[in-house]
Design a protein around this motif. Structure first.
Motif, PDB file in Angstrom:
ATOM      1  N   LEU A  70      30.250  46.302 -10.038  1.00 45.67           N
ATOM      2  CA  LEU A  70      29.946  46.840 -11.357  1.00 45.67           C
ATOM      3  C   LEU A  70      30.187  48.345 -11.386  1.00 45.67           C
ATOM      4  N   THR A  71      30.459  48.857 -12.566  1.00 42.04           N
ATOM      5  CA  THR A  71      30.504  50.298 -12.757  1.00 42.04           C
ATOM      6  C   THR A  71      29.063  50.790 -12.876  1.00 42.04           C
ATOM      7  N   ALA A  72      28.868  52.089 -12.799  1.00 45.34           N
ATOM      8  CA  ALA A  72      27.523  52.655 -12.965  1.00 45.34           C
ATOM      9  C   ALA A  72      26.974  52.310 -14.354  1.00 45.34           C
ATOM     10  N   THR A  73      27.820  52.322 -15.356  1.00 46.98           N
ATOM     11  CA  THR A  73      27.391  51.989 -16.722  1.00 46.98           C
ATOM     12  C   THR A  73      26.933  50.530 -16.801  1.00 46.98           C
ATOM     13  N   GLN A  74      27.681  49.631 -16.187  1.00 48.51           N
ATOM     14  CA  GLN A  74      27.295  48.219 -16.180  1.00 48.51           C
ATOM     15  C   GLN A  74      25.991  48.015 -15.412  1.00 48.51           C
ATOM     16  N   ALA A  75      25.851  48.713 -14.286  1.00 47.46           N
ATOM     17  CA  ALA A  75      24.628  48.609 -13.494  1.00 47.46           C
ATOM     18  C   ALA A  75      23.435  49.122 -14.300  1.00 47.46           C
ATOM     19  N   GLN A  76      23.623  50.221 -15.021  1.00 49.62           N
ATOM     20  CA  GLN A  76      22.561  50.778 -15.864  1.00 49.62           C
ATOM     21  C   GLN A  76      22.128  49.763 -16.913  1.00 49.62           C
ATOM     22  N   ARG A  77      23.102  49.139 -17.568  1.00 49.47           N
ATOM     23  CA  ARG A  77      22.784  48.127 -18.595  1.00 49.47           C
ATOM     24  C   ARG A  77      22.034  46.952 -17.989  1.00 49.47           C
ATOM     25  N   TYR A  78      22.482  46.514 -16.821  1.00 50.76           N
ATOM     26  CA  TYR A  78      21.836  45.368 -16.170  1.00 50.76           C
ATOM     27  C   TYR A  78      20.392  45.698 -15.793  1.00 50.76           C
ATOM     28  N   LEU A  79      20.176  46.875 -15.230  1.00 51.01           N
ATOM     29  CA  LEU A  79      18.818  47.234 -14.816  1.00 51.01           C
ATOM     30  C   LEU A  79      17.880  47.415 -16.005  1.00 51.01           C
ATOM     31  N   LYS A  80      18.430  47.704 -17.173  1.00 53.63           N
ATOM     32  CA  LYS A  80      17.576  47.787 -18.370  1.00 53.63           C
ATOM     33  C   LYS A  80      16.929  46.434 -18.664  1.00 53.63           C
ATOM     34  N   LEU A  81      17.594  45.345 -18.261  1.00 51.29           N
ATOM     35  CA  LEU A  81      16.990  44.012 -18.429  1.00 51.29           C
ATOM     36  C   LEU A  81      15.722  43.887 -17.594  1.00 51.29           C
ATOM     37  N   TRP A  82      15.648  44.672 -16.533  1.00 52.99           N
ATOM     38  CA  TRP A  82      14.477  44.712 -15.652  1.00 52.99           C
ATOM     39  C   TRP A  82      13.521  45.838 -16.067  1.00 52.99           C
ATOM     40  N   SER A  83      13.867  46.550 -17.123  1.00 51.74           N
ATOM     41  CA  SER A  83      13.103  47.731 -17.578  1.00 51.74           C
ATOM     42  C   SER A  83      13.128  48.852 -16.543  1.00 51.74           C
ATOM     43  N   ILE A  84      14.276  49.045 -15.916  1.00 52.60           N
ATOM     44  CA  ILE A  84      14.463  50.087 -14.910  1.00 52.60           C
ATOM     45  C   ILE A  84      15.583  51.010 -15.376  1.00 52.60           C
ATOM     46  N   ASP A  85      15.344  52.315 -15.244  1.00 55.41           N
ATOM     47  CA  ASP A  85      16.354  53.309 -15.583  1.00 55.41           C
ATOM     48  C   ASP A  85      17.077  53.725 -14.303  1.00 55.41           C
ATOM     49  N   LEU A  86      18.367  53.467 -14.239  1.00 55.01           N
ATOM     50  CA  LEU A  86      19.152  53.744 -13.040  1.00 55.01           C
ATOM     51  C   LEU A  86      19.163  55.232 -12.704  1.00 55.01           C
ATOM     52  N   GLU A  87      19.273  56.085 -13.699  1.00 55.11           N
ATOM     53  CA  GLU A  87      19.303  57.526 -13.433  1.00 55.11           C
ATOM     54  C   GLU A  87      18.005  57.989 -12.780  1.00 55.11           C
ATOM     55  N   GLN A  88      16.874  57.477 -13.239  1.00 57.36           N
ATOM     56  CA  GLN A  88      15.590  57.831 -12.628  1.00 57.36           C
ATOM     57  C   GLN A  88      15.528  57.322 -11.188  1.00 57.36           C
ATOM     58  N   GLN A  89      16.018  56.118 -10.974  1.00 55.40           N
ATOM     59  CA  GLN A  89      16.021  55.561  -9.620  1.00 55.40           C
ATOM     60  C   GLN A  89      16.875  56.407  -8.691  1.00 55.40           C
ATOM     61  N   GLU A  90      18.013  56.864  -9.179  1.00 52.55           N
ATOM     62  CA  GLU A  90      18.893  57.674  -8.343  1.00 52.55           C
ATOM     63  C   GLU A  90      18.273  59.030  -8.028  1.00 52.55           C
ATOM     64  N   GLU A  91      17.475  59.582  -8.961  1.00 51.27           N
ATOM     65  CA  GLU A  91      16.745  60.823  -8.668  1.00 51.27           C
ATOM     66  C   GLU A  91      15.753  60.578  -7.538  1.00 51.27           C
ATOM     67  N   HIS A  92      15.074  59.437  -7.581  1.00 57.20           N
ATOM     68  CA  HIS A  92      14.124  59.094  -6.527  1.00 57.20           C
ATOM     69  C   HIS A  92      14.830  58.923  -5.183  1.00 57.20           C
ATOM     70  N   THR A  93      16.052  58.411  -5.209  1.00 54.90           N
ATOM     71  CA  THR A  93      16.762  58.195  -3.944  1.00 54.90           C
ATOM     72  C   THR A  93      17.048  59.512  -3.241  1.00 54.90           C
ATOM     73  N   SER A  94      17.385  60.540  -3.999  1.00 55.81           N
ATOM     74  CA  SER A  94      17.649  61.850  -3.384  1.00 55.81           C
ATOM     75  C   SER A  94      16.397  62.390  -2.714  1.00 55.81           C
ATOM     76  N   GLU A  95      15.268  62.295  -3.412  1.00 50.92           N
ATOM     77  CA  GLU A  95      14.004  62.763  -2.860  1.00 50.92           C
ATOM     78  C   GLU A  95      13.624  61.936  -1.629  1.00 50.92           C
ATOM     79  N   LEU A  96      13.735  60.617  -1.757  1.00 51.18           N
ATOM     80  CA  LEU A  96      13.364  59.729  -0.663  1.00 51.18           C
ATOM     81  C   LEU A  96      14.251  59.963   0.552  1.00 51.18           C
TER      82      LEU A  96
END
Length: 108
Positions: A70-96
């Motif tokens: 998937l592209t990042a855009t497709q992944a973002q759309r898919y994760l919205k079905l889970w009520s997850i924001d991909l950009e927020q998750q990626e911010e957490h990954t840098s910190e983690l």
């Protein structure tokens, strides 16, 4: 969230250099060490696979659903079905990632 949704597989390639000048000697062990904490991000919606990034031509992160890339855009759309924001998750990954590098070296 639907029980029928599959987890999004995220392949994250870890640069050996982020572990210091001898990072290439330790990056595989670091990927194993960091896999469990990363898989707590996103719960059942995300399946993180951390691998060394020895080939700079490969992207730092890839998104897969089943056998489909998937592209990042497709992944973002898919994760919205889970009520997850991909950009927020990626911010957490840098910190983690930064926290886990410190912890990895403390344990050695």
């Amino acid at each position: 969230m639907s029980a029928s949704l599959l987890p999004l597989k995220l392949i994250m390639r870890i640069e050996p250099g982020c572990l210091g000048p001898e990072g290439a000697l330790h990056v595989e062990r670091f990927c194993e060490f960091a896999s469990e904490p990363f898989n707590r991000l996103g719960g059942q919606a995300m399946d993180w696979q951390l691998i060394p990034r020895f080939d700079k031509q490969l992207p730092e992160i890839e998104y897969w659903l089943n056998e489909h890339k998937l592209t990042a855009t497709q992944a973002q759309r898919y994760l919205k079905l889970w009520s997850i924001d991909l950009e927020q998750q990626e911010e957490h990954t840098s910190e983690l990632l930064s926290e886990l590098i410190d912890l990895f070296w403390q344990r050695r």
